[in-house]
Design a protein around this motif. Structure first.
Motif, PDB file in Angstrom:
ATOM      1  N   GLN A   7       0.831  -1.208   0.000  1.00  0.00           N
ATOM      2  CA  GLN A   7       0.000   0.000   0.000  1.00  0.00           C
ATOM      3  C   GLN A   7       0.868   1.263   0.000  1.00  0.00           C
ATOM      4  N   LYS A   8       1.909   1.275   0.825  1.00  0.00           N
ATOM      5  CA  LYS A   8       2.800   2.440   0.865  1.00  0.00           C
ATOM      6  C   LYS A   8       3.539   2.602  -0.461  1.00  0.00           C
ATOM      7  N   ARG A  51       2.424   1.775  -3.387  1.00  0.00           N
ATOM      8  CA  ARG A  51       1.472   2.337  -4.353  1.00  0.00           C
ATOM      9  C   ARG A  51       1.331   3.840  -4.148  1.00  0.00           C
ATOM     10  N   ALA A 103      -6.110   8.112  -3.050  1.00  0.00           N
ATOM     11  CA  ALA A 103      -6.946   6.953  -2.718  1.00  0.00           C
ATOM     12  C   ALA A 103      -7.465   6.290  -3.990  1.00  0.00           C
ATOM     13  N   CYS A 111      -5.859   2.743  -5.373  1.00  0.00           N
ATOM     14  CA  CYS A 111      -6.864   1.724  -5.024  1.00  0.00           C
ATOM     15  C   CYS A 111      -6.887   1.456  -3.518  1.00  0.00           C
ATOM     16  N   LEU A 112      -7.053   2.532  -2.766  1.00  0.00           N
ATOM     17  CA  LEU A 112      -7.131   2.436  -1.308  1.00  0.00           C
ATOM     18  C   LEU A 112      -8.379   3.165  -0.824  1.00  0.00           C
ATOM     19  N   SER A 160      -8.353   4.051   5.193  1.00  0.00           N
ATOM     20  CA  SER A 160      -7.087   3.308   5.216  1.00  0.00           C
ATOM     21  C   SER A 160      -5.943   4.204   4.779  1.00  0.00           C
ATOM     22  N   LEU A 161      -6.173   4.985   3.739  1.00  0.00           N
ATOM     23  CA  LEU A 161      -5.141   5.889   3.244  1.00  0.00           C
ATOM     24  C   LEU A 161      -4.735   6.891   4.318  1.00  0.00           C
ATOM     25  N   ILE A 176      -2.378   5.217   6.583  1.00  0.00           N
ATOM     26  CA  ILE A 176      -1.121   4.956   5.883  1.00  0.00           C
ATOM     27  C   ILE A 176      -0.312   6.247   5.761  1.00  0.00           C
TER      28      ILE A 176
END
Length: 145
Positions: free
Chosen positions: A42-43, A45, A62, A66-67, A71-72, A75
């Motif tokens: 995720q990080k 991306r 986001a 695709c987050l 959640s973003l 992160i």
């Protein structure tokens, strides 16, 4: 139930499962790089989105990475503490937050970009450039449904 019905219900021909299998196959090649870099998928991306597009509003990250926005937000807080990004309020709309790569984030991307590009090139070589382009076009069309 007919044989055709059973085949349609089979997990081997289930679109969601096939997409997950394909994702795992592709991401398997990148997980070693990410482990070496000490960063989550995720990080990575988020870093890629910022590296490619420059400073950008949080909701765009986001969408492009695709987050989910909640959640973003978590992160980005962690990434800010790690010195990978910086955040500030948009001067024209105080409700928006603009995110930018910090030097440490840029350095991480630079350090691993060649290896990432090599993994992508290897996948393209094994799958075929034309087939990969067609697949990406088809996935984009599917995403628009």
């Amino acid at each position: 139930m007919t044989n055709d019905d059973a085949h349609r219900l089979s997990t081997s021909r289930s679109l969601p499962i096939a997409l997950l299998r394909a994702r795992e196959s592709v991401m398997g090649s990148f997980r070693e790089l990410l482990a070496e870099a000490g960063i989550s998928e995720q990080k990575w991306r988020v870093l890629r989105v910022l590296s490619e597009g420059g400073p950008v509003e949080q909701t765009k990250i986001a969408e492009q990475a695709c987050l989910l926005l909640p959640s973003l937000t978590r992160i980005l807080s962690a990434m800010e503490k790690e010195g990978l990004i910086s955040r500030e309020r948009d001067s024209s709309d105080r409700r928006k937050t603009i995110v930018e790569l910090a030097e440490a984030g840029e350095a991480l991307i630079r350090k691993h970009s060649e290896e990432s590009a090599q993994i992508s090139a290897d996948i393209e070589a094994r799958f075929g450039a034309d087939r990969l382009k067609t697949l990406l076009d088809m996935l984009e069309d599917l995403n628009k449904l």
